[in-house]
Design an enzyme around this catalytic site. Structure first.
Site, PDB file in Angstrom:
ATOM      1  N   THR A 124       0.819  -1.212   0.000  1.00 29.31           N
ATOM      2  CA  THR A 124       0.000   0.000   0.000  1.00 29.31           C
ATOM      3  C   THR A 124       0.856   1.265   0.000  1.00 29.31           C
ATOM      4  O   THR A 124       1.978   1.257   0.526  1.00 29.31           O
ATOM      5  CB  THR A 124      -0.901  -0.005   1.259  1.00 29.31           C
ATOM      6  OG1 THR A 124      -1.449   1.298   1.452  1.00 29.31           O
ATOM      7  CG2 THR A 124      -0.139  -0.369   2.523  1.00 29.31           C
ATOM      8  N   ASP A 125       0.284   2.347  -0.529  1.00 27.65           N
ATOM      9  CA  ASP A 125       0.999   3.635  -0.494  1.00 27.65           C
ATOM     10  C   ASP A 125       1.121   4.174   0.931  1.00 27.65           C
ATOM     11  O   ASP A 125       1.901   5.097   1.184  1.00 27.65           O
ATOM     12  CB  ASP A 125       0.315   4.663  -1.410  1.00 27.65           C
ATOM     13  CG  ASP A 125      -1.103   5.036  -0.990  1.00 27.65           C
ATOM     14  OD1 ASP A 125      -1.663   4.402  -0.065  1.00 27.65           O
ATOM     15  OD2 ASP A 125      -1.678   5.971  -1.607  1.00 27.65           O
ATOM     16  N   GLU A 126       0.353   3.585   1.870  1.00 28.23           N
ATOM     17  CA  GLU A 126       0.395   4.105   3.250  1.00 28.23           C
ATOM     18  C   GLU A 126       1.770   3.909   3.900  1.00 28.23           C
ATOM     19  O   GLU A 126       2.080   4.569   4.884  1.00 28.23           O
ATOM     20  CB  GLU A 126      -0.660   3.414   4.125  1.00 28.23           C
ATOM     21  CG  GLU A 126      -2.058   3.710   3.649  1.00 28.23           C
ATOM     22  CD  GLU A 126      -3.078   3.747   4.787  1.00 28.23           C
ATOM     23  OE1 GLU A 126      -4.247   3.584   4.478  1.00 28.23           O
ATOM     24  OE2 GLU A 126      -2.715   3.949   5.956  1.00 28.23           O
ATOM     25  N   TYR A 149      -1.716  -0.030  11.267  1.00 28.09           N
ATOM     26  CA  TYR A 149      -1.932  -0.791  10.019  1.00 28.09           C
ATOM     27  C   TYR A 149      -0.747  -0.587   9.076  1.00 28.09           C
ATOM     28  O   TYR A 149      -0.165  -1.556   8.558  1.00 28.09           O
ATOM     29  CB  TYR A 149      -3.234  -0.336   9.338  1.00 28.09           C
ATOM     30  CG  TYR A 149      -3.291  -0.689   7.858  1.00 28.09           C
ATOM     31  CD1 TYR A 149      -3.419  -2.012   7.445  1.00 28.09           C
ATOM     32  CD2 TYR A 149      -3.186   0.304   6.874  1.00 28.09           C
ATOM     33  CE1 TYR A 149      -3.442  -2.340   6.092  1.00 28.09           C
ATOM     34  CE2 TYR A 149      -3.216  -0.016   5.519  1.00 28.09           C
ATOM     35  CZ  TYR A 149      -3.335  -1.339   5.135  1.00 28.09           C
ATOM     36  OH  TYR A 149      -3.349  -1.665   3.799  1.00 28.09           O
ATOM     37  N   LYS A 153       2.030  -3.268   7.512  1.00 28.71           N
ATOM     38  CA  LYS A 153       2.254  -3.495   6.080  1.00 28.71           C
ATOM     39  C   LYS A 153       3.719  -3.206   5.731  1.00 28.71           C
ATOM     40  O   LYS A 153       4.336  -3.916   4.936  1.00 28.71           O
ATOM     41  CB  LYS A 153       1.324  -2.608   5.232  1.00 28.71           C
ATOM     42  CG  LYS A 153      -0.132  -3.001   5.261  1.00 28.71           C
ATOM     43  CD  LYS A 153      -0.433  -4.377   4.697  1.00 28.71           C
ATOM     44  CE  LYS A 153      -0.287  -4.461   3.194  1.00 28.71           C
ATOM     45  NZ  LYS A 153      -0.780  -5.783   2.672  1.00 28.71           N
TER      46      LYS A 153
HETATM   47  P1  NAD Z   1     -10.219  -6.639   2.723  1.00 28.65           P
HETATM   48  O1  NAD Z   1     -10.148  -6.266   4.160  1.00 28.65           O
HETATM   49  O2  NAD Z   1     -11.435  -6.337   1.945  1.00 28.65           O
HETATM   50  O3  NAD Z   1      -9.965  -8.228   2.578  1.00 28.65           O
HETATM   51  C1  NAD Z   1      -8.956  -8.884   3.276  1.00 28.65           C
HETATM   52  C2  NAD Z   1      -9.188 -10.385   3.086  1.00 28.65           C
HETATM   53  O4  NAD Z   1      -8.122 -11.087   3.769  1.00 28.65           O
HETATM   54  C3  NAD Z   1     -10.500 -10.880   3.678  1.00 28.65           C
HETATM   55  O5  NAD Z   1     -11.148 -11.745   2.781  1.00 28.65           O
HETATM   56  C4  NAD Z   1     -10.065 -11.635   4.938  1.00 28.65           C
HETATM   57  O6  NAD Z   1     -10.942 -12.679   5.314  1.00 28.65           O
HETATM   58  C5  NAD Z   1      -8.698 -12.159   4.509  1.00 28.65           C
HETATM   59  N1  NAD Z   1      -7.813 -12.456   5.645  1.00 28.65           N
HETATM   60  C6  NAD Z   1      -7.577 -11.655   6.724  1.00 28.65           C
HETATM   61  N2  NAD Z   1      -6.722 -12.286   7.568  1.00 28.65           N
HETATM   62  C7  NAD Z   1      -6.400 -13.476   6.993  1.00 28.65           C
HETATM   63  C8  NAD Z   1      -5.551 -14.543   7.362  1.00 28.65           C
HETATM   64  N3  NAD Z   1      -4.869 -14.520   8.517  1.00 28.65           N
HETATM   65  N4  NAD Z   1      -5.450 -15.599   6.536  1.00 28.65           N
HETATM   66  C9  NAD Z   1      -6.167 -15.653   5.364  1.00 28.65           C
HETATM   67  N5  NAD Z   1      -7.000 -14.657   4.973  1.00 28.65           N
HETATM   68  C10 NAD Z   1      -7.105 -13.589   5.773  1.00 28.65           C
HETATM   69  O7  NAD Z   1      -8.921  -6.014   2.049  1.00 28.65           O
HETATM   70  P2  NAD Z   1      -8.721  -5.288   0.640  1.00 28.65           P
HETATM   71  O8  NAD Z   1      -9.143  -3.900   0.768  1.00 28.65           O
HETATM   72  O9  NAD Z   1      -9.264  -6.155  -0.401  1.00 28.65           O
HETATM   73  O10 NAD Z   1      -7.108  -5.298   0.575  1.00 28.65           O
HETATM   74  C11 NAD Z   1      -6.418  -6.404   0.029  1.00 28.65           C
HETATM   75  C12 NAD Z   1      -4.920  -6.125   0.081  1.00 28.65           C
HETATM   76  O11 NAD Z   1      -4.631  -4.940  -0.663  1.00 28.65           O
HETATM   77  C13 NAD Z   1      -4.386  -5.879   1.485  1.00 28.65           C
HETATM   78  O12 NAD Z   1      -3.118  -6.484   1.578  1.00 28.65           O
HETATM   79  C14 NAD Z   1      -4.262  -4.365   1.577  1.00 28.65           C
HETATM   80  O13 NAD Z   1      -3.242  -3.993   2.474  1.00 28.65           O
HETATM   81  C15 NAD Z   1      -3.919  -4.022   0.149  1.00 28.65           C
HETATM   82  N6  NAD Z   1      -4.334  -2.668  -0.295  1.00 28.65           N
HETATM   83  C16 NAD Z   1      -5.641  -2.264  -0.129  1.00 28.65           C
HETATM   84  C17 NAD Z   1      -6.029  -1.016  -0.616  1.00 28.65           C
HETATM   85  C18 NAD Z   1      -7.444  -0.514  -0.486  1.00 28.65           C
HETATM   86  O14 NAD Z   1      -7.694   0.646  -0.766  1.00 28.65           O
HETATM   87  N7  NAD Z   1      -8.409  -1.341  -0.077  1.00 28.65           N
HETATM   88  C19 NAD Z   1      -5.079  -0.188  -1.238  1.00 28.65           C
HETATM   89  C20 NAD Z   1      -3.770  -0.648  -1.375  1.00 28.65           C
HETATM   90  C21 NAD Z   1      -3.419  -1.894  -0.907  1.00 28.65           C
HETATM   91  O1  DAU Z   2      -3.968   4.135   0.737  1.00 31.57           O
HETATM   92  C1  DAU Z   2      -4.271   2.772   0.655  1.00 31.57           C
HETATM   93  C2  DAU Z   2      -5.062   2.377   1.882  1.00 31.57           C
HETATM   94  O2  DAU Z   2      -6.360   2.925   1.718  1.00 31.57           O
HETATM   95  C3  DAU Z   2      -5.153   0.871   2.100  1.00 31.57           C
HETATM   96  O3  DAU Z   2      -3.850   0.377   2.334  1.00 31.57           O
HETATM   97  C4  DAU Z   2      -6.057   0.556   3.308  1.00 31.57           C
HETATM   98  O4  DAU Z   2      -6.219  -0.835   3.457  1.00 31.57           O
HETATM   99  C5  DAU Z   2      -7.404   1.199   3.060  1.00 31.57           C
HETATM  100  O5  DAU Z   2      -8.218   0.994   4.203  1.00 31.57           O
HETATM  101  C6  DAU Z   2      -7.260   2.697   2.771  1.00 31.57           C
HETATM  102  O6  DAU Z   2      -6.848   3.414   3.963  1.00 31.57           O
HETATM  103  P1  DAU Z   2      -7.487   4.848   4.307  1.00 31.57           P
HETATM  104  O7  DAU Z   2      -7.367   5.082   5.750  1.00 31.57           O
HETATM  105  O8  DAU Z   2      -6.960   5.903   3.389  1.00 31.57           O
HETATM  106  O9  DAU Z   2      -9.016   4.556   3.860  1.00 31.57           O
HETATM  107  P2  DAU Z   2     -10.423   4.883   4.548  1.00 31.57           P
HETATM  108  O10 DAU Z   2     -11.456   4.515   3.534  1.00 31.57           O
HETATM  109  O11 DAU Z   2     -10.534   4.309   5.914  1.00 31.57           O
HETATM  110  O12 DAU Z   2     -10.360   6.455   4.667  1.00 31.57           O
HETATM  111  C7  DAU Z   2     -10.155   7.284   3.526  1.00 31.57           C
HETATM  112  C8  DAU Z   2     -10.134   8.720   4.006  1.00 31.57           C
HETATM  113  O13 DAU Z   2     -11.442   9.088   4.455  1.00 31.57           O
HETATM  114  C9  DAU Z   2      -9.224   8.959   5.181  1.00 31.57           C
HETATM  115  O14 DAU Z   2      -8.637  10.254   5.066  1.00 31.57           O
HETATM  116  C10 DAU Z   2     -10.152   8.914   6.399  1.00 31.57           C
HETATM  117  C11 DAU Z   2     -11.430   9.476   5.839  1.00 31.57           C
HETATM  118  N1  DAU Z   2     -12.676   8.938   6.444  1.00 31.57           N
HETATM  119  C12 DAU Z   2     -12.838   7.587   6.524  1.00 31.57           C
HETATM  120  C13 DAU Z   2     -13.980   7.041   7.062  1.00 31.57           C
HETATM  121  C14 DAU Z   2     -14.146   5.543   7.167  1.00 31.57           C
HETATM  122  C15 DAU Z   2     -13.689   9.800   6.852  1.00 31.57           C
HETATM  123  O15 DAU Z   2     -13.554  11.033   6.745  1.00 31.57           O
HETATM  124  N2  DAU Z   2     -14.830   9.270   7.387  1.00 31.57           N
HETATM  125  C16 DAU Z   2     -15.018   7.921   7.509  1.00 31.57           C
HETATM  126  O16 DAU Z   2     -16.083   7.488   8.022  1.00 31.57           O
END
Ligand code: NAD
Ligand code: DAU
Length: 342
Positions: A124-126, A149, A153
């Site tokens: 992730t970019d985080e 988190y 990562k």
């Molecule tokens: P998500 O939370 O929707 O899904 C995570 C999945 O992992 C779920 O199906 C969960 O059951 C499974 N899981 C959790 N713990 C586990 C374990 N111990 N063993 C096996 N399975 C397990 O997540 P997402 O948003 O789809 O993100 C997927 C990946 O992409 C993550 O690695 C996250 O860090 C990365 N990522 C997410 C975003 C985003 O914006 N959502 C952006 C950049 C990177």
């Molecule tokens: O940047 C990639 C990441 O993006 C992934 O690695 C993470 O798994 C994913 O959860 C996401 O993290 P963020 O913290 O950026 O996403 P979130 O959707 O939780 O929040 C996006 C922005 O919105 C953040 O600045 C917080 C704000 N927010 C979020 C929620 C849930 C609000 O203002 N209100 C809210 O209720």
């Protein structure tokens, strides 16, 4: 191509599996997922009987299980499984350390011993931390995670990197910006705002709403992963993002406009502790080296996402009332629990 996908019942993983089977009809996929609260087999109902798809319920930190799965030939692993929600990590990061750090290490370790040909670590970019207005992170930028988190990562990235540096185990790391699109669990900003607005509930914007994220439509991310899987160089990191950070308030206002709802629904609430102000990526490397470009602009992607949530009230309801968890339990109990053979 035989793939082991971890975390394939989550948001990006399930989109990736559906995308990959469409794009590569001959591919075989084993999906290993623990089915935490974020894992939802509803997301995969349209391919659950696909002849090239198998589901295994289990934990990436379970080395015996990984060992058995990898006893069959697997060409590559795409490792999505993680605890992913920043707010949950602030409340308690134990599961984040276990899955994201120990789970990734366990998977790397067994995969190295089994000589898996490619390990794609989805990051992730985080990990780059919060950036100022004129900065963007490239693949060499400092790793400065701020939330528990992001720290978990970053730690998993460092293990992945070390397996290439130490053992020449062919790991590739991708670092993507915020994804949005169908099947995203409604705890994240965009699906939370859409599902609240659909019910005329208040939209909780943290702090002043001026934090910036670089939103990428999930299918664009899936295409990027496909390219990296095919042609990414081992030991390398590839940033993936749309390339235009947008303030949260702007995203929420755009959603309300698309949905024809009033901005009066916006409610400013207490800020997230340690809230990163701005993420921004330099994505020149993947564009130049692998020829990947995002195809879906924010306005079009949000409109498609709103449409999807509007058309899937049952999915939303089952997610909100927890019914999907019971379905997952039943699904697993009714399936042959032996390991899949490809
Ligand atoms: P998500 O939370 O929707 O899904 C995570 C999945 O992992 C779920 O199906 C969960 O059951 C499974 N899981 C959790 N713990 C586990 C374990 N111990 N063993 C096996 N399975 C397990 O997540 P997402 O948003 O789809 O993100 C997927 C990946 O992409 C993550 O690695 C996250 O860090 C990365 N990522 C997410 C975003 C985003 O914006 N959502 C952006 C950049 C990177
Ligand atoms: O940047 C990639 C990441 O993006 C992934 O690695 C993470 O798994 C994913 O959860 C996401 O993290 P963020 O913290 O950026 O996403 P979130 O959707 O939780 O929040 C996006 C922005 O919105 C953040 O600045 C917080 C704000 N927010 C979020 C929620 C849930 C609000 O203002 N209100 C809210 O209720």
């Amino acid at each position: 191509m035989k793939l082991l996908v971890t975390g394939g019942a989550g948001f990006i993983g399930s989109n990736f599996i559906r995308y990959f089977l469409r794009a590569h009809p001959d591919a075989h996929i084993v999906n290993l997922d623990k089915l935490t609260y974020a894992g939802n087999l509803d997301n995969l109902s349209e391919i659950e009987s696909h002849p090239n798809y198998k589901f295994v319920r289990g934990d990436v930190a379970d080395s015996n299980l990984i060992n058995s799965i990898l006893s069959q030939p697997i060409d590559a692993i795409v490792h999505f499984a993680a605890e992913t929600h920043v707010d949950r990590s602030i409340a308690d990061a134990q599961a984040f350390v276990r899955t994201n750090v120990l789970g990734t290490y366990t998977l790397l370790d067994v995969a190295k011993r089994k000589r898996v040909g490619r390990f794609l670590h989805i990051s992730t970019d985080e990990v780059y931390g919060s950036l100022t207005a004129d900065e963007s992170a490239n693949e060499q930028s400092h790793i400065q995670p701020n939330s528990p988190y992001a720290a978990s990562k970053a730690a998993s990235d460092m293990f992945a990197r070390s397996f290439w540096q130490t053992y020449q185990f062919p790991v590739v790391i991708t670092r993507c910006s915020n994804n949005y699109g169908p099947y995203q669990f409604p705890e994240k900003l965009i699906p939370l705002m859409i599902t609240h607005a659909l019910h005329d509930m208040k939209l909780p914007v943290y702090g002043d709403g001026l934090n910036e994220r670089d939103w990428l439509f999930v299918e664009d991310h899936c295409r990027a992963i496909d390219r990296v899987l095919e042609a990414g160089r081992p030991g390398e990191v590839y940033n993936i993002g749309f390339g235009r950070p947008v303030k949260n308030l702007e995203v929420v206002r755009l959603l309300l406009r698309i949905m024809g709802k009033s901005e009066d629904l916006i409610e400013f609430v207490a800020d997230r502790p340690g809230h990163d102000r701005r993420y921004a990526l330099d994505t020149g490397k993947i564009r130049a080296e692998l020829g990947w470009e995002p195809a879906v602009g924010l306005e079009q992607g949000l409109a498609e996402t709103v449409e999807w949530y509007r058309n899937h009230p049952d999915w939303v309801e089952r997610t909100r009332n927890g019914e999907y968890l019971t379905y997952c339990e039943k699904f697993y109990r009714n399936r042959d629990a032996t390991l899949p053979q490809l």
